[in-house]
Design an enzyme around this catalytic site. Structure first.
Site: not given
Length: 181
Positions: A44, A46, A48-49, A110-111, A124, A140
């Site tokens: 949902g 989140i 994610f990397h 970016i966050g 990221a 995003c």
């Protein structure tokens, strides 16, 4: 794989810490290179990397003249733009969406969060991550097809470590030069 491992909130984090002192009492406490893998793929809202993505969490104190969140975000975008330029990729900002774009495709997200004027979370940059993994989510809030990587956009082979070193160099240059002058 990368160093320490920790189970946290439905994700598994792998990271390495780097301590890098700065001038004028500014310290980048932890330069985290993290890989967060969701434990379940019913994804949902989140973060994610994935492998092949450079995830950087610059943890810095925004003192007095640096208490400008928008400027900090634009600065992180500029760090990524300068890093990509060093690898022959022309990148730009989108005035409506934070992040960095190459050929109208999103290459970096970016966050950040700020608590008591200390930044955490970060950026990221997609270097050579397999984009098919993220096809299950809307990164995003965008369709997965909007994402790209340095490897997809370049005709050259991209070294993860070379990108990492250039990004650190670009961050230090921006932090020390732009914000002090």
């Amino acid at each position: 794989i990368l160093g320490r491992t920790k189970q946290l909130g439905g994700r598994i984090l792998f990271w390495r810490h780097r301590i890098r002192p700065f001038l004028n009492g500014i310290i980048l406490r932890a330069w985290r290179i993290a890989l967060a893998i969701p434990c379940a793929l019913s994804i949902g809202d989140i973060s994610f990397h994935e492998p092949g993505q450079l995830v950087v969490y610059p943890i810095v104190k925004l003192c007095d003249q640096r208490r400008d969140i928008s400027y900090f975000l634009r600065g992180l975008e500029e760090v990524i733009i300068q890093t990509l330029l060093a690898f022959g990729l022309s990148a730009k900002r989108d005035p409506r969406n934070t992040g960095v774009w190459v050929n109208d495709l999103k290459i970096a997200s970016i966050g950040i969060a700020i608590r008591r004027w200390v930044t955490w979370h970060g950026l990221a940059l997609n270097i050579n991550n397999p984009l098919h993994i993220s096809q299950q989510i809307h990164p995003c809030g965008f369709p997965a097809e909007i994402m790209t990587t340095m490897a997809c956009q370049s005709k050259e082979s991209i070294s993860y470590n070379a990108v990492k070193e250039k990004l650190i160099e670009s961050f230090i240059s921006w932090w020390l030069n732009d914000w002090i002058s």
